[in-house]
Design a protein around this motif. Sequence first.
Motif, PDB file in Angstrom:
ATOM      1  N   ILE A 165      43.684  48.970  27.710  1.00  0.00           N
ATOM      2  CA  ILE A 165      43.691  49.073  29.166  1.00  0.00           C
ATOM      3  C   ILE A 165      42.731  48.037  29.746  1.00  0.00           C
ATOM      4  CG2 ILE A 165      43.314  50.564  31.166  1.00  0.00           C
ATOM      5  CD1 ILE A 165      43.810  52.972  29.369  1.00  0.00           C
ATOM      6  N   GLU A 166      43.251  47.130  30.571  1.00  0.00           N
ATOM      7  CA  GLU A 166      42.417  46.088  31.171  1.00  0.00           C
ATOM      8  C   GLU A 166      42.169  46.389  32.647  1.00  0.00           C
ATOM      9  OE1 GLU A 166      39.970  44.129  31.364  1.00  0.00           O
ATOM     10  OE2 GLU A 166      40.785  42.752  29.847  1.00  0.00           O
ATOM     11  N   PHE A 167      40.992  45.985  33.124  1.00  0.00           N
ATOM     12  CA  PHE A 167      40.586  46.217  34.515  1.00  0.00           C
ATOM     13  C   PHE A 167      40.465  44.893  35.260  1.00  0.00           C
ATOM     14  CE2 PHE A 167      39.548  50.140  32.606  1.00  0.00           C
ATOM     15  CZ  PHE A 167      39.355  51.092  33.596  1.00  0.00           C
ATOM     16  N   TYR A 168      40.864  44.939  36.531  1.00  0.00           N
ATOM     17  CA  TYR A 168      40.694  43.789  37.403  1.00  0.00           C
ATOM     18  C   TYR A 168      40.108  44.276  38.726  1.00  0.00           C
ATOM     19  CZ  TYR A 168      43.944  41.639  34.099  1.00  0.00           C
ATOM     20  OH  TYR A 168      44.551  41.185  32.938  1.00  0.00           O
ATOM     21  N   GLY A 169      38.911  43.827  39.049  1.00  0.00           N
ATOM     22  CA  GLY A 169      38.293  44.167  40.322  1.00  0.00           C
ATOM     23  C   GLY A 169      38.785  43.203  41.396  1.00  0.00           C
ATOM     24  N   ILE A 170      39.232  43.744  42.535  1.00  0.00           N
ATOM     25  CA  ILE A 170      39.782  42.905  43.598  1.00  0.00           C
ATOM     26  C   ILE A 170      39.092  43.229  44.925  1.00  0.00           C
ATOM     27  CG2 ILE A 170      41.868  42.210  44.826  1.00  0.00           C
ATOM     28  CD1 ILE A 170      43.483  43.106  42.392  1.00  0.00           C
ATOM     29  N   GLY A 171      38.319  42.290  45.419  1.00  0.00           N
ATOM     30  CA  GLY A 171      37.614  42.472  46.679  1.00  0.00           C
ATOM     31  C   GLY A 171      38.552  42.293  47.862  1.00  0.00           C
ATOM     32  N   ILE A 172      38.446  43.198  48.833  1.00  0.00           N
ATOM     33  CA  ILE A 172      39.337  43.148  49.993  1.00  0.00           C
ATOM     34  C   ILE A 172      38.543  42.978  51.294  1.00  0.00           C
ATOM     35  CG2 ILE A 172      41.022  44.590  48.826  1.00  0.00           C
ATOM     36  CD1 ILE A 172      40.104  46.868  50.804  1.00  0.00           C
ATOM     37  N   ARG A 173      39.271  42.664  52.363  1.00  0.00           N
ATOM     38  CA  ARG A 173      38.706  42.508  53.708  1.00  0.00           C
ATOM     39  C   ARG A 173      37.574  41.489  53.713  1.00  0.00           C
ATOM     40  NH1 ARG A 173      38.858  49.054  54.634  1.00  0.00           N
ATOM     41  NH2 ARG A 173      41.119  49.221  54.725  1.00  0.00           N
ATOM     42  N   ILE A 174      37.798  40.402  53.016  1.00  0.00           N
ATOM     43  CA  ILE A 174      36.834  39.310  52.950  1.00  0.00           C
ATOM     44  C   ILE A 174      37.440  38.129  53.705  1.00  0.00           C
ATOM     45  CG2 ILE A 174      35.525  37.796  51.418  1.00  0.00           C
ATOM     46  CD1 ILE A 174      35.837  39.969  49.261  1.00  0.00           C
ATOM     47  N   ASP A 175      37.116  38.022  54.976  1.00  0.00           N
ATOM     48  CA  ASP A 175      37.784  37.050  55.835  1.00  0.00           C
ATOM     49  C   ASP A 175      36.835  36.038  56.468  1.00  0.00           C
ATOM     50  OD1 ASP A 175      36.472  38.749  57.499  1.00  0.00           O
ATOM     51  OD2 ASP A 175      38.247  39.511  58.529  1.00  0.00           O
ATOM     52  N   SER A 176      35.655  35.877  55.885  1.00  0.00           N
ATOM     53  CA  SER A 176      34.710  34.893  56.408  1.00  0.00           C
ATOM     54  C   SER A 176      33.774  34.478  55.285  1.00  0.00           C
ATOM     55  CB  SER A 176      33.897  35.482  57.566  1.00  0.00           C
ATOM     56  OG  SER A 176      33.024  36.500  57.095  1.00  0.00           O
ATOM     57  N   GLU A 177      33.071  33.379  55.494  1.00  0.00           N
ATOM     58  CA  GLU A 177      32.122  32.913  54.482  1.00  0.00           C
ATOM     59  C   GLU A 177      30.996  33.934  54.285  1.00  0.00           C
ATOM     60  OE1 GLU A 177      32.370  30.306  52.435  1.00  0.00           O
ATOM     61  OE2 GLU A 177      34.346  30.060  53.323  1.00  0.00           O
ATOM     62  N   THR A 178      30.614  34.601  55.386  1.00  0.00           N
ATOM     63  CA  THR A 178      29.567  35.631  55.282  1.00  0.00           C
ATOM     64  C   THR A 178      30.019  36.768  54.382  1.00  0.00           C
ATOM     65  OG1 THR A 178      28.693  35.136  57.478  1.00  0.00           O
ATOM     66  CG2 THR A 178      28.168  37.285  56.558  1.00  0.00           C
ATOM     67  N   GLU A 179      31.273  37.214  54.555  1.00  0.00           N
ATOM     68  CA  GLU A 179      31.792  38.292  53.722  1.00  0.00           C
ATOM     69  C   GLU A 179      31.928  37.852  52.265  1.00  0.00           C
ATOM     70  OE1 GLU A 179      32.140  41.428  54.587  1.00  0.00           O
ATOM     71  OE2 GLU A 179      31.361  40.855  56.539  1.00  0.00           O
ATOM     72  N   LYS A 180      32.269  36.596  52.049  1.00  0.00           N
ATOM     73  CA  LYS A 180      32.341  36.068  50.684  1.00  0.00           C
ATOM     74  C   LYS A 180      30.964  36.097  50.037  1.00  0.00           C
ATOM     75  CE  LYS A 180      36.263  32.996  51.578  1.00  0.00           C
ATOM     76  NZ  LYS A 180      36.712  31.594  51.764  1.00  0.00           N
ATOM     77  N   ASP A 181      29.952  35.720  50.811  1.00  0.00           N
ATOM     78  CA  ASP A 181      28.585  35.743  50.295  1.00  0.00           C
ATOM     79  C   ASP A 181      28.162  37.166  49.927  1.00  0.00           C
ATOM     80  OD1 ASP A 181      28.326  33.041  50.538  1.00  0.00           O
ATOM     81  OD2 ASP A 181      27.265  33.088  52.456  1.00  0.00           O
TER      82      ASP A 181
END
Length: 243
Positions: A165-181
């Motif tokens: 069983i493999e896991f993949y974490g997926i970040g959501i609602r990241i719509d700006s450079e600040t949110e990416k940081d």
Amino acid sequence: MSQFVVSQSDNQEDHNKNDSITRKISVHTENIINLLIESYGKAPTDTILKILGNLDNSGYIPIELYEKLNEEDFSTEIGKGARKAYQKYLKAKDDKVHALKTINLRDEKLSLIRIIENDTIILRDLLLEHKGYKILDFWATWCAPCRSFNKRFQNHYSEYKDKGIEFYGIGIRIDSETEKDKFLTAIKHDKTPWKQFIDLNNETYNLFGTNSVPYQVLLDEKNQVIKILSHDIHNELDDLLKN
């Protein structure tokens, strides 16, 4: 492939402080749920169910607690309401899984940002990397239960990976450079051993028609959704492996 440019935020200290608060909240939330489970038989069941309902109004009850409950516990007004809400919660999950089986995750238009490689990958290609079961873990940096999962599942990841069983974490609602940081700060602090990605424009997450996080779906070898997971992920995955 398009490049994901990591900005050098002037507010990194603020990101660290905010992330520290979120992680502390996640620990407290996890401790409360565990305390409620352990309190059965020592505290009034109505009180336990009421507090749990205030924490999670979806109707969810941890399986470790639900298996302890008896007809007397469900005879009160709060107990009746809790059981009805729990049954509604289970039915909603089953109905949702049935609807999700029509989703085509091999759509070549769906892209994710690979954090380590600093580029993008087509979701279809990512799913082809592993032939067995997969879990897509949609989460957000500000979500305390998400961060709690990142922390408590680290020691179990290799166990399930070894079993296919493999896991993949997926970040959501990241719509700006600040949110990416903020997302990069969270990954740095959580140190999850499974790979992490960013969902471009929330396109993959939006396929599932939900506003919930954490939102974890289990895919079979054909990359079809077969289960929406919950806080009881250990029990659910163990049942899968047994069968």
